[in-house]
Design a protein around this motif. Structure first.
Motif, PDB file in Angstrom:
ATOM      1  N   ALA A   1     -23.232 -27.270  37.816  1.00 12.80           N
ATOM      2  CA  ALA A   1     -23.787 -27.328  36.463  1.00 12.80           C
ATOM      3  C   ALA A   1     -24.263 -28.731  36.097  1.00 12.80           C
ATOM      4  O   ALA A   1     -25.103 -28.894  35.204  1.00 12.80           O
ATOM      5  CB  ALA A   1     -22.745 -26.845  35.447  1.00 12.80           C
ATOM      6  N   LEU A   2     -23.757 -29.741  36.801  1.00 14.74           N
ATOM      7  CA  LEU A   2     -24.190 -31.119  36.535  1.00 14.74           C
ATOM      8  C   LEU A   2     -25.582 -31.394  37.071  1.00 14.74           C
ATOM      9  O   LEU A   2     -26.209 -32.389  36.682  1.00 14.74           O
ATOM     10  CB  LEU A   2     -23.197 -32.104  37.166  1.00 14.74           C
ATOM     11  N   GLU A   3     -26.051 -30.529  37.966  1.00 11.44           N
ATOM     12  CA  GLU A   3     -27.404 -30.628  38.526  1.00 11.44           C
ATOM     13  C   GLU A   3     -27.714 -32.040  39.033  1.00 11.44           C
ATOM     14  O   GLU A   3     -26.985 -32.579  39.856  1.00 11.44           O
ATOM     15  CB  GLU A   3     -28.432 -30.168  37.476  1.00 11.44           C
ATOM     16  N   GLY A   4     -28.770 -32.658  38.522  1.00 10.52           N
ATOM     17  CA  GLY A   4     -29.221 -33.949  39.031  1.00 10.52           C
ATOM     18  C   GLY A   4     -28.260 -35.092  38.787  1.00 10.52           C
ATOM     19  O   GLY A   4     -28.344 -36.128  39.463  1.00 10.52           O
ATOM     20  N   LEU A   5     -27.336 -34.938  37.848  1.00 12.34           N
ATOM     21  CA  LEU A   5     -26.378 -35.998  37.564  1.00 12.34           C
ATOM     22  C   LEU A   5     -25.462 -36.262  38.769  1.00 12.34           C
ATOM     23  O   LEU A   5     -24.932 -37.357  38.919  1.00 12.34           O
ATOM     24  CB  LEU A   5     -25.525 -35.633  36.345  1.00 12.34           C
ATOM     25  N   ARG A   6     -25.297 -35.254  39.608  1.00 13.26           N
ATOM     26  CA  ARG A   6     -24.435 -35.436  40.786  1.00 13.26           C
ATOM     27  C   ARG A   6     -24.990 -36.477  41.746  1.00 13.26           C
ATOM     28  O   ARG A   6     -24.240 -37.066  42.525  1.00 13.26           O
ATOM     29  CB  ARG A   6     -24.258 -34.102  41.512  1.00 13.26           C
ATOM     30  N   ASN A   7     -26.304 -36.700  41.701  1.00 16.30           N
ATOM     31  CA  ASN A   7     -26.910 -37.689  42.589  1.00 16.30           C
ATOM     32  C   ASN A   7     -26.414 -39.106  42.323  1.00 16.30           C
ATOM     33  O   ASN A   7     -26.548 -39.990  43.180  1.00 16.30           O
ATOM     34  CB  ASN A   7     -28.436 -37.654  42.465  1.00 16.30           C
ATOM     35  N   TYR A   8     -25.890 -39.334  41.120  1.00 12.95           N
ATOM     36  CA  TYR A   8     -25.421 -40.669  40.752  1.00 12.95           C
ATOM     37  C   TYR A   8     -23.939 -40.871  41.044  1.00 12.95           C
ATOM     38  O   TYR A   8     -23.412 -41.969  40.820  1.00 12.95           O
ATOM     39  CB  TYR A   8     -25.691 -40.916  39.259  1.00 12.95           C
ATOM     40  N   LEU A   9     -23.267 -39.852  41.529  1.00 16.14           N
ATOM     41  CA  LEU A   9     -21.866 -39.994  41.900  1.00 16.14           C
ATOM     42  C   LEU A   9     -21.762 -40.773  43.213  1.00 16.14           C
ATOM     43  O   LEU A   9     -22.571 -40.562  44.128  1.00 16.14           O
ATOM     44  CB  LEU A   9     -21.213 -38.622  42.061  1.00 16.14           C
ATOM     45  N   PRO A  10     -20.793 -41.673  43.338  1.00 18.52           N
ATOM     46  CA  PRO A  10     -20.715 -42.506  44.554  1.00 18.52           C
ATOM     47  C   PRO A  10     -20.392 -41.725  45.819  1.00 18.52           C
ATOM     48  O   PRO A  10     -20.650 -42.210  46.923  1.00 18.52           O
ATOM     49  CB  PRO A  10     -19.591 -43.499  44.220  1.00 18.52           C
ATOM     50  N   THR A  11     -19.846 -40.519  45.672  1.00 20.17           N
ATOM     51  CA  THR A  11     -19.495 -39.726  46.857  1.00 20.17           C
ATOM     52  C   THR A  11     -20.523 -38.646  47.175  1.00 20.17           C
ATOM     53  O   THR A  11     -20.321 -37.874  48.118  1.00 20.17           O
ATOM     54  CB  THR A  11     -18.125 -39.045  46.650  1.00 20.17           C
ATOM     55  N   HIS A  12     -21.608 -38.584  46.430  1.00 24.89           N
ATOM     56  CA  HIS A  12     -22.567 -37.493  46.605  1.00 24.89           C
ATOM     57  C   HIS A  12     -23.174 -37.492  48.009  1.00 24.89           C
ATOM     58  O   HIS A  12     -23.462 -36.431  48.573  1.00 24.89           O
ATOM     59  CB  HIS A  12     -23.678 -37.585  45.561  1.00 24.89           C
ATOM     60  N   TYR A  13     -23.373 -38.680  48.577  1.00 23.70           N
ATOM     61  CA  TYR A  13     -24.014 -38.775  49.898  1.00 23.70           C
ATOM     62  C   TYR A  13     -23.004 -39.149  50.989  1.00 23.70           C
ATOM     63  O   TYR A  13     -23.380 -39.692  52.029  1.00 23.70           O
ATOM     64  CB  TYR A  13     -25.129 -39.822  49.856  1.00 23.70           C
TER      65      TYR A  13
END
Length: 312
Positions: free
Chosen positions: A254-266
């Motif tokens: 549900a966070l959609e694009g905001l997850r890209n800014y999480l430090p563990t996303h990648y």
């Protein structure tokens, strides 16, 4: 022969008085006009070799490195006890783990990437300054005197070396164990791509480098917490909890694009390297994200340590 002073019959030795006078003159000669002791050089205090040897002798360092070496053998025992199909050509990372040595290395990195690897980095960086505070030895270290920026820099470098050593040791031991048990076959990805053993070695090397760089944000955060608290457990635990929280939030679609800014996303973008058609975009984003986070955390750590009132 003793003399008597004019104030009350206390006898003093003229030779002793001369010795004290000579000592005082010598001490005055050793102090420069700026108040610094002659021969003192800040860049020769807290040398890297000394700090590295000191950290290597600590039980927690030995236990961490020992467990990293032991983990691949634990995984082999688990596969030997359970059921596995070494000739599998499809499935997930666990299903493909026994297909070849490269696949076994991929599994070892994959299962440890969620918790173990971030914890190792958090342990080395979070404990480095906070442990000195908890032992009440930090104020004596600064009184030598070792400049604050040098204390932080030297300890950060040693923590980085130990973290990198642990992160590199895991795939190296896993590769050795994998070659012995599962051979030097092709690396097979869950998508069905097959990569030769030689190409997989390059991919695993790049994967290890990526993991080291990607976890730099954990190092920066742990160091910031280490200079902010006096309990090593608080610094280490705080960094690990943030990493876990970031991973949990990354699962919320549900966070959609905001997850890209999480430090563990990648965190697991390195998996794209085990493919015949490599997509570099996620790894580039992961490197950029980690460098930004780590730079901010390190700058805040330096600012905090420079202004902190050291009482222990």
């Amino acid at each position: 022969m003793n003399d008597t002073n004019s104030s009350g019959g206390v006898h003093t030795d003229p030779a002793a008085l001369q010795e004290l006078s000579d000592l005082a003159s010598h001490e005055r000669a050793e102090v420069g006009p700026d108040g610094a002791v002659a021969g003192y050089r800040a860049d020769r205090t807290l040398r890297l070799g000394v700090e590295l040897k000191r950290q290597l002798k600590r039980r927690r360092t030995q236990l961490v490195l020992g467990f990293v070496v032991l983990l691949p053998f634990i995984l082999v025992v688990a596969f030997e006890i359970g059921q596995s199909n070494p000739n599998a050509r499809s499935g997930g990372f666990v299903d493909l783990a026994t297909a070849s040595a490269p696949n076994f290395v991929v599994l070892a990195l994959f299962v440890s990437g969620t918790f173990l690897l971030p914890m190792i980095v958090a342990l080395f960086f979070g404990d480095t300054v906070a442990s000195e505070s908890s032992w009440s030895s930090l104020k004596y270290l600064l009184a030598i005197p070792v400049p604050r920026h040098r204390v932080l820099r030297q300890k950060a470098i040693v923590s980085g070396l130990l973290s990198a050593a642990a992160l590199v040791l895991l795939p190296l031991v896993s590769l050795l164990v994998g070659v012995i048990w599962y051979g030097t076959g092709d690396a097979i990805s869950p998508t069905g791509d097959s990569v030769t053993f030689g190409q997989s070695m390059v991919a695993l090397l790049l994967s290890t480098v990526y993991i080291v760089v990607q976890l730099a944000w954990v190092a920066g955060l742990a160091l910031l917490l280490s200079v902010s608290v006096e309990a090593p457990l608080g610094a280490v635990g705080g960094a690990v909890l943030v990493a876990i929280l970031s991973q949990i939030l990354d699962q919320i679609t549900a966070l959609e694009g905001l997850r890209n800014y999480l430090p563990t996303h990648y965190s697991f973008a390195w998996i794209d390297l085990i493919s015949t058609d490599i997509d570099w975009s996620n790894m580039a984003s992961g490197v950029l994200s980690s460098l930004i986070y780590s730079t901010v955390f390190l700058l805040l750590a330096g600012r905090r340590f420079a202004r902190k009132d050291i009482t222990s």
